[in-house]
Scaffold this motif. Structure first.
Motif, PDB file in Angstrom:
ATOM      1  N   THR A  47       0.853  -1.178   0.000  1.00  0.00           N
ATOM      2  CA  THR A  47       0.000   0.000   0.000  1.00  0.00           C
ATOM      3  C   THR A  47       0.894   1.235   0.000  1.00  0.00           C
ATOM      4  OG1 THR A  47      -1.667  -1.195   1.271  1.00  0.00           O
ATOM      5  CG2 THR A  47      -1.817   1.203   1.273  1.00  0.00           C
ATOM      6  N   PHE A  48       0.555   2.225  -0.825  1.00  0.00           N
ATOM      7  CA  PHE A  48       1.309   3.472  -0.871  1.00  0.00           C
ATOM      8  C   PHE A  48       0.577   4.539  -0.072  1.00  0.00           C
ATOM      9  CE2 PHE A  48       3.950   6.815  -2.147  1.00  0.00           C
ATOM     10  CZ  PHE A  48       3.189   7.870  -2.594  1.00  0.00           C
ATOM     11  N   ILE A  49       1.327   5.225   0.792  1.00  0.00           N
ATOM     12  CA  ILE A  49       0.788   6.342   1.573  1.00  0.00           C
ATOM     13  C   ILE A  49       1.722   7.533   1.411  1.00  0.00           C
ATOM     14  CG2 ILE A  49       0.333   7.203   3.907  1.00  0.00           C
ATOM     15  CD1 ILE A  49      -0.487   4.402   4.698  1.00  0.00           C
ATOM     16  N   ASP A  50       1.138   8.684   1.148  1.00  0.00           N
ATOM     17  CA  ASP A  50       1.884   9.939   1.042  1.00  0.00           C
ATOM     18  C   ASP A  50       1.465  10.796   2.232  1.00  0.00           C
ATOM     19  OD1 ASP A  50       2.632  12.617   0.402  1.00  0.00           O
ATOM     20  OD2 ASP A  50       2.732  12.075  -1.714  1.00  0.00           O
ATOM     21  N   THR A  51       2.376  11.029   3.153  1.00  0.00           N
ATOM     22  CA  THR A  51       2.014  11.751   4.377  1.00  0.00           C
ATOM     23  C   THR A  51       1.598  13.199   4.104  1.00  0.00           C
ATOM     24  OG1 THR A  51       4.310  12.342   4.924  1.00  0.00           O
ATOM     25  CG2 THR A  51       3.442  10.268   5.848  1.00  0.00           C
ATOM     26  N   ASP A  52       2.113  13.791   3.043  1.00  0.00           N
ATOM     27  CA  ASP A  52       1.663  15.149   2.691  1.00  0.00           C
ATOM     28  C   ASP A  52       0.176  15.132   2.344  1.00  0.00           C
ATOM     29  OD1 ASP A  52       4.126  16.324   3.126  1.00  0.00           O
ATOM     30  OD2 ASP A  52       4.655  16.443   0.993  1.00  0.00           O
ATOM     31  N   ARG A  53      -0.261  14.112   1.614  1.00  0.00           N
ATOM     32  CA  ARG A  53      -1.681  14.014   1.261  1.00  0.00           C
ATOM     33  C   ARG A  53      -2.524  13.735   2.508  1.00  0.00           C
ATOM     34  NH1 ARG A  53       1.239  15.150  -2.428  1.00  0.00           N
ATOM     35  NH2 ARG A  53       0.817  17.087  -1.366  1.00  0.00           N
ATOM     36  N   LEU A  54      -1.995  12.969   3.463  1.00  0.00           N
ATOM     37  CA  LEU A  54      -2.722  12.725   4.711  1.00  0.00           C
ATOM     38  C   LEU A  54      -2.934  14.032   5.474  1.00  0.00           C
ATOM     39  CD1 LEU A  54      -1.076   9.443   6.061  1.00  0.00           C
ATOM     40  CD2 LEU A  54      -3.308   9.695   4.959  1.00  0.00           C
ATOM     41  N   ILE A  55      -1.908  14.873   5.502  1.00  0.00           N
ATOM     42  CA  ILE A  55      -2.016  16.169   6.174  1.00  0.00           C
ATOM     43  C   ILE A  55      -3.072  17.027   5.478  1.00  0.00           C
ATOM     44  CG2 ILE A  55      -0.819  18.350   6.648  1.00  0.00           C
ATOM     45  CD1 ILE A  55       1.752  16.609   7.073  1.00  0.00           C
ATOM     46  N   GLU A  56      -3.023  17.069   4.161  1.00  0.00           N
ATOM     47  CA  GLU A  56      -4.009  17.856   3.412  1.00  0.00           C
ATOM     48  C   GLU A  56      -5.424  17.348   3.669  1.00  0.00           C
ATOM     49  OE1 GLU A  56      -1.436  19.438  -0.400  1.00  0.00           O
ATOM     50  OE2 GLU A  56      -2.559  17.559  -0.612  1.00  0.00           O
ATOM     51  N   GLN A  57      -5.567  16.048   3.696  1.00  0.00           N
ATOM     52  CA  GLN A  57      -6.889  15.473   3.942  1.00  0.00           C
ATOM     53  C   GLN A  57      -7.372  15.799   5.353  1.00  0.00           C
ATOM     54  OE1 GLN A  57      -7.133  11.163   3.684  1.00  0.00           O
ATOM     55  NE2 GLN A  57      -8.941  11.402   2.387  1.00  0.00           N
ATOM     56  N   ARG A  58      -6.489  15.694   6.318  1.00  0.00           N
ATOM     57  CA  ARG A  58      -6.857  15.983   7.707  1.00  0.00           C
ATOM     58  C   ARG A  58      -7.265  17.439   7.889  1.00  0.00           C
ATOM     59  NH1 ARG A  58      -3.244  14.413  12.971  1.00  0.00           N
ATOM     60  NH2 ARG A  58      -3.928  12.336  12.398  1.00  0.00           N
ATOM     61  N   CYS A  59      -6.570  18.342   7.212  1.00  0.00           N
ATOM     62  CA  CYS A  59      -6.815  19.777   7.385  1.00  0.00           C
ATOM     63  C   CYS A  59      -7.843  20.345   6.416  1.00  0.00           C
ATOM     64  CB  CYS A  59      -5.507  20.547   7.216  1.00  0.00           C
ATOM     65  SG  CYS A  59      -4.269  20.083   8.417  1.00  0.00           S
TER      66      CYS A  59
END
Length: 187
Positions: A47-59
């Motif tokens: 599974t690929f996860i991009d932490t920058d995208r997680l931050i954007e999604q959270r905010c």
């Protein structure tokens, strides 16, 4: 959660598969973490996860908008929360360029897999990063990209298990190099 799954559902976990065999990508903005990461995920059925995208999604806003709204310190705290919230197993994780500032976050990730530094020369970064003011680059001093590169370099080297030069090869070739250099248990 923002992630891609490439064929994982077709590969049931084998009882001998190591629980922690993650590939964690670190490096400067422009090194290619978000480009190489999905290629690695496809090759290893991870599974690929991009932490920058997680931050954007959270905010609910872009990295740059979040950085402007809360400042560098609060942004780095949020980034650390995201890193610590990951319960990684069989992942390829592309971290933000500033993830290396989080001692707790990086230690958490390093405990679960192999940290790979996508190592780009300064000249390569300067050519690739032409949107410094809009890409969400954590730069608390407002120093130049060159100064930021030199300041971060020792931290990248500290956390890296493997260093891969990314200046001349294609993303696919870089992914192949990473796979070939991983400990056998993590391939």
């Amino acid at each position: 959660m923002y992630f891609y799954i490439y064929g994982k559902e077709n590969y049931p976990e084998h009882p001998m598969t190591p629980h922690f065999s993650n590939i964690i990508l670190i490096g400067m903005a422009g090194a290619g973490k978000s480009t190489v990461g999905p290629l690695l995920a496809r090759q290893g059925t991870r599974t690929f996860i991009d932490t920058d995208r997680l931050i954007e999604q959270r905010c609910g806003r872009s990295l740059q908008q979040q950085l402007e709204a809360v400042g560098s310190d609060a942004f780095r705290h949020l980034e650390e929360e995201v890193l610590l919230s990951l319960d990684p197993a069989e992942l390829v994780i592309a971290t933000g360029g500033s993830a290396i500032y989080s001692e707790a976050g990086m230690a958490h990730l390093k405990d679960t897999g192999t940290v790979v530094l996508l190592d780009a020369r300064l000249e390569t970064i300067l050519k690739r990063v032409n949107n410094q003011d809009s890409r969400g680059l954590v730069n608390p001093d407002g120093s130049s990209l060159t100064d930021l590169y030199h300041a971060r370099r020792p931290l990248y080297e500290r956390w890296a298990d493997i260093r891969i030069s990314v200046d001349h090869d294609s993303p696919a070739a870089i992914a192949e190099m990473i796979i070939s250099r991983l400990p056998r248990a993590h391939r």
